[in-house]
Design an enzyme around this catalytic site. Sequence first.
Site, PDB file in Angstrom:
ATOM      1  CB  CYS A   9      49.257  31.831  39.691  1.00 59.80           C
ATOM      2  SG  CYS A   9      50.761  31.970  40.648  1.00 59.80           S
ATOM      3  N   GLY A  35      50.564  35.563  34.506  1.00 56.87           N
ATOM      4  CA  GLY A  35      51.877  35.348  35.124  1.00 56.87           C
ATOM      5  C   GLY A  35      52.913  35.070  34.066  1.00 56.87           C
ATOM      6  CG  ASN A 109      44.951  32.590  40.761  1.00 56.65           C
ATOM      7  OD1 ASN A 109      43.810  32.901  40.449  1.00 56.65           O
ATOM      8  ND2 ASN A 109      45.889  33.478  40.924  1.00 56.65           N
ATOM      9  N   GLY A 110      46.517  32.679  43.740  1.00 59.27           N
ATOM     10  CA  GLY A 110      46.030  33.407  44.899  1.00 59.27           C
ATOM     11  C   GLY A 110      47.031  33.467  46.024  1.00 59.27           C
ATOM     12  CE1 TYR A 251      46.000  45.973  33.774  1.00 61.71           C
ATOM     13  CE2 TYR A 251      46.396  44.669  35.738  1.00 61.71           C
ATOM     14  CZ  TYR A 251      46.863  45.277  34.597  1.00 61.71           C
ATOM     15  OH  TYR A 251      48.184  45.185  34.266  1.00 61.71           O
TER      16      TYR A 251
END
Length: 467
Positions: A9, A35, A109-110, A251
């Site tokens: 996210c 996302g 996020n995570g 990335y």
Amino acid sequence: MADELHDECGVFGIFGDSQAALKSYWGTFSLQHRGQESAGLAVLHKEEITVHKGMGLVTEALKVETESQRLGFAAMGHVRYSTTGESSIVNAQPLLMKTRFGLLALGQNGNLVNGANLRQQLEKEGAIFQGTTDSEVLAHLIARSGRDSFYEALKESLAKLLGGFAFTVLTQDALYGARDPRGIRPLALGRTEEGAYVLASESCAFDAIRAHYVREIEPGELITIRESHIESDRFVSFETGRALCSFEMIYFARPDSRMEGQSTHMVRRRLGEILAKEAPVDADVVIGVPDSSTPAAMGYAKARNLPFDMGLVKNRYVARTFITPNQALREAGVQLKLSAVKEVVDGKRIVLVDDSLVRGTTSRHLIQILRHAGAKEVHMRIASPPYTDPCYYGIDTSRATELAARNMNVEQIRKAVGADSLAYLSLGGLKAGLSQGGWCMACFGAGYPVPLQDETSTPLSVTKGGN
Ligand code: SF4
């Protein structure tokens, strides 16, 4: 391209700006790469928090139409790709909860490595969950805390979480940001020209609203933003080493983002240069897998004094068709997504640089595409070490059976993808390229910085810390 690895996210938040909702929209839009399954905005306007969310891209899921959606005094945004929980609107964030402390919007996020255990415990105590995300766990912990103040309840609840996470929490009078004690997932602080503070997963979101980067949120830090001032605190008392996800640099993060004080683009170029020194090969041209591998390919070409060219082009309009986490669709998607420029590759010995090789399916298709366009030789160079261990901190590679380097040696992978030669960056080369700060490199076999807890998360190695 990394075999379509996905981050979980992206989060964004702003407090004390007369155009908070609009700026949140743009900030969230700039985090779209983190996302694409759902997007949401929570807006604080006249002491009410309203949440707008939907499935799909930011531009499809959100419409900034009404006054409260456009204005607001504070707002937060979220983009989601599911690694835990189903891809459905009930799991889209921000989550809005009504607690005894008032309204609460929450974005994450995570991934928690003890999320399932905490959920079971809360359910035994009578908590009813709407969706299947870890984020709801934090909301229930806060709601059930015995503390008198919201702040103490939030702090106590955050301290119970284990994993890689960054949270933004919007209440009727403040915006909070928190980052896991190892700093595995990123979260940064920025400030607009008008003086409002901003939180975002990546600094590229600050550029989108003409805010400037102030600093990283520290591992284990809980930051409170009210009006135009901030307060910093820690929700854990212990200090551990930093372990930012090295894959963000390799990335995930956008090339125009900065993390740990470094430009992701420049780090990727450096990784390509080191790779060229570690694994040189005679060739006519160097090409990268668009778009994320371009800087590493440029670095490789520069270090080898070879021409860099655009041998592969990406059809950016098909991307959304293949976001479903499904292997068959992923494989079918490559050929529509990428094609070769015949004039660049025909009759040439090619160095094909990719940022990573996870499952290997993309590499095999790309090499076929290049050979079909007339490439004489294809030498594959990977600008990161072999990806051997699944990620439990918010990246969608939790099945060890899918990881090429876990199940095959380099020569077997070379044969499987059909390259004339294959070489990876060494772990030492990656550390040298990242150069400063502490990093998680668990997926490259360097050990998990946070021990795994849930029964569904079988520990593979929990002995070493971040690197
Ligand atoms: S295991 Fe790999 S992908 Fe996961 S947080 Fe660590 S470096 Fe990032």
